[in-house]
Design a protein around this motif. Sequence first.
Motif, mmCIF file in Angstrom:
data_model
loop_
_atom_site.group_PDB
_atom_site.id
_atom_site.type_symbol
_atom_site.label_atom_id
_atom_site.label_comp_id
_atom_site.label_asym_id
_atom_site.label_seq_id
_atom_site.Cartn_x
_atom_site.Cartn_y
_atom_site.Cartn_z
ATOM 1 N N VAL A 4 0.846 -1.210 0.000
ATOM 2 C CA VAL A 4 0.000 0.000 0.000
ATOM 3 C C VAL A 4 0.873 1.249 0.000
ATOM 4 O O VAL A 4 1.766 1.388 0.847
ATOM 5 C CB VAL A 4 -0.895 0.062 1.266
ATOM 6 N N VAL A 5 0.587 2.146 -0.934
ATOM 7 C CA VAL A 5 1.198 3.473 -0.911
ATOM 8 C C VAL A 5 0.078 4.465 -0.637
ATOM 9 O O VAL A 5 -1.001 4.376 -1.247
ATOM 10 C CB VAL A 5 1.904 3.771 -2.253
ATOM 11 N N ILE A 6 0.318 5.370 0.308
ATOM 12 C CA ILE A 6 -0.694 6.376 0.657
ATOM 13 C C ILE A 6 -0.140 7.746 0.296
ATOM 14 O O ILE A 6 0.982 8.089 0.703
ATOM 15 C CB ILE A 6 -1.026 6.301 2.171
ATOM 16 N N ILE A 7 -0.911 8.506 -0.462
ATOM 17 C CA ILE A 7 -0.437 9.849 -0.848
ATOM 18 C C ILE A 7 -1.205 10.866 -0.017
ATOM 19 O O ILE A 7 -2.407 11.057 -0.208
ATOM 20 C CB ILE A 7 -0.638 10.111 -2.359
ATOM 21 N N GLY A 8 -0.494 11.505 0.911
ATOM 22 C CA GLY A 8 -1.130 12.512 1.770
ATOM 23 C C GLY A 8 -1.028 12.146 3.245
ATOM 24 O O GLY A 8 -1.146 10.968 3.607
ATOM 25 N N PHE A 30 3.406 9.149 1.739
ATOM 26 C CA PHE A 30 4.066 10.345 1.213
ATOM 27 C C PHE A 30 3.365 11.557 1.813
ATOM 28 O O PHE A 30 2.160 11.735 1.635
ATOM 29 C CB PHE A 30 3.987 10.364 -0.319
ATOM 30 N N THR A 31 4.140 12.356 2.550
ATOM 31 C CA THR A 31 3.497 13.433 3.325
ATOM 32 C C THR A 31 3.140 14.644 2.477
ATOM 33 O O THR A 31 2.237 15.389 2.843
ATOM 34 C CB THR A 31 4.419 13.935 4.449
ATOM 35 N N GLY A 32 3.880 14.878 1.392
ATOM 36 C CA GLY A 32 3.681 16.111 0.632
ATOM 37 C C GLY A 32 4.214 17.307 1.408
ATOM 38 O O GLY A 32 4.820 17.163 2.486
ATOM 39 N N MET A 33 3.957 18.483 0.872
ATOM 40 C CA MET A 33 4.495 19.721 1.463
ATOM 41 C C MET A 33 3.831 20.058 2.787
ATOM 42 O O MET A 33 4.433 20.656 3.663
ATOM 43 C CB MET A 33 4.244 20.902 0.522
ATOM 44 N N GLU A 34 2.536 19.720 2.909
ATOM 45 C CA GLU A 34 1.803 20.100 4.128
ATOM 46 C C GLU A 34 1.649 18.898 5.035
ATOM 47 O O GLU A 34 0.636 18.207 5.032
ATOM 48 C CB GLU A 34 0.419 20.658 3.758
ATOM 49 N N ARG A 35 2.717 18.602 5.782
ATOM 50 C CA ARG A 35 2.654 17.473 6.711
ATOM 51 C C ARG A 35 1.522 17.667 7.698
ATOM 52 O O ARG A 35 1.456 18.711 8.352
ATOM 53 C CB ARG A 35 3.932 17.415 7.530
ATOM 54 N N GLY A 36 0.646 16.701 7.782
ATOM 55 C CA GLY A 36 -0.490 16.814 8.705
ATOM 56 C C GLY A 36 -1.715 17.417 8.045
ATOM 57 O O GLY A 36 -2.810 17.359 8.592
ATOM 58 N N GLY A 37 -1.533 18.018 6.879
ATOM 59 C CA GLY A 37 -2.677 18.541 6.127
ATOM 60 C C GLY A 37 -3.273 19.809 6.707
ATOM 61 O O GLY A 37 -2.641 20.508 7.511
ATOM 62 N N TYR A 77 8.983 11.935 3.533
ATOM 63 C CA TYR A 77 8.660 13.373 3.583
ATOM 64 C C TYR A 77 8.919 14.014 2.224
ATOM 65 O O TYR A 77 9.766 14.881 2.073
ATOM 66 C CB TYR A 77 9.466 14.029 4.723
ATOM 67 N N GLU A 78 8.204 13.525 1.231
ATOM 68 C CA GLU A 78 8.387 14.018 -0.142
ATOM 69 C C GLU A 78 7.036 14.238 -0.816
ATOM 70 O O GLU A 78 6.008 13.728 -0.352
ATOM 71 C CB GLU A 78 9.190 13.003 -0.959
ATOM 72 N N THR A 94 8.597 10.250 -7.048
ATOM 73 C CA THR A 94 8.972 11.511 -6.392
ATOM 74 C C THR A 94 10.139 12.075 -7.198
ATOM 75 O O THR A 94 10.576 11.438 -8.172
ATOM 76 C CB THR A 94 9.414 11.288 -4.940
ATOM 77 N N ALA A 95 10.656 13.220 -6.769
ATOM 78 C CA ALA A 95 11.766 13.808 -7.523
ATOM 79 C C ALA A 95 12.970 12.869 -7.538
ATOM 80 O O ALA A 95 13.766 12.873 -8.477
ATOM 81 C CB ALA A 95 12.144 15.149 -6.901
#
Length: 313
Positions: A4-8, A30-37, A77-78, A94-95
């Motif tokens: 499982v990969v979770i985006i967000g 993958f947390t994206g830029m806004e960790r915790g949303g 954390y990407e 990711t990059a």
Amino acid sequence: MHDVVIIGSGPAGLTAAIYAARANLNPLVFTGMERGGQVTLTSDLENYPGFPEGLGGFDMYQRFEQQAMRFGAEMIYEVVTKVELQGDSKNVYTASETYSSKTVIIATGSTPRRLGVSGEDRLIGKGVSYCATCDGFFFTGKHVAVIGGGNSALDEGLFLTRYADKVTIIHRRDRLRADAILQERAKKNKKVHFLFDTIVEEIIGEESLNHLRLKNLKTEAVDSFQVDGVFIFIGHKPNTDLFVGQIDLDAGNYIVTDRRMHTNQSGVFACGDVQDAIYRQAVTAAGTGCIAAIEAEKYIAEHEGRAYPESRK
Ligand SMILES: Cc1cc2nc3c(=O)[nH]c(=O)nc-3n(C[C@H](O)[C@H](O)[C@H](O)COP(=O)(O)OP(=O)(O)OC[C@H]3O[C@@H](n4cnc5c(N)ncnc54)[C@H](O)[C@@H]3O)c2cc1C
């Protein structure tokens, strides 16, 4: 190949991570830029069950993350830059790396549209809000402004009259866009006032909101307008750009799911605000995150001939 990969990493993604991790699926988040949303934008959540004294948004994120990691979720954390969701092996980029997974849970949330004026970002949670259900209570007996002229502005403005003594709806045009029935209700409500042809030029206050600088577009007159709170309802943008052309989106660009959080692409699930234009709450995001993870677990079990409880099929 991951399970499982979770985006967000908002309430939806991290709840999915807790459930997937407890099912021994070792999810990657993958947390994206806004960790915790979005919850991290608010200093106080008073409506999340289990916290009678309220809970800070950042505190909530840390608790969710710790709980997910305790059961084996791995945080990355990407930002995800590209996805390939077709077939049995999905690719997430990711990059720096590419990850393959049997299932993908999309929990990329949505972003309330901002006015883009000075003072707005700094005073979020200190008088500036995008959610009447979340923050209306803090303005009991006060005067609030509502920015917008569509259905959500009027609907939320009417909801705010339960708490506020006065609600001023500020709209840049000379007439409202909302449905006639809502306009009628708002016009009949003695607490609701209107300022047409008016825009907010600046949101002013040191520790908290003090007043708005308004401009009348017809007369060009600039005025200072004293309010205790300002609620901005000029739309939400679901974070779905990555998925265009790969999964079905509705007219508002939200991901289309069934009640089990399945998208039209097999093995791909979506949860939280990215698929919910209506409720947009931390608790509903968490609830749908739970469903998505249970469905991902079931999908993998079915595809690999593993045992799965009959009662959950
Ligand atoms: C100011 C404010 C106050 C609020 N107050 C309350 C409240 O009091 N009570 C309440 O119940 N709700 C409140 N809400 C609403 C609540 O925050 C949301 O409903 C909830 O956060 C939605 O959760 P989510 O997990 O679906 O999405 P989000 O919280 O939006 O999280 C989305 C996640 O996806 C990640 N992401 C996006 N794109 C990518 C990408 N390309 N790659 C990797 N990651 C990505 C982001 O970094 C983020 O971690 C508030 C919202 C705001 C804005």
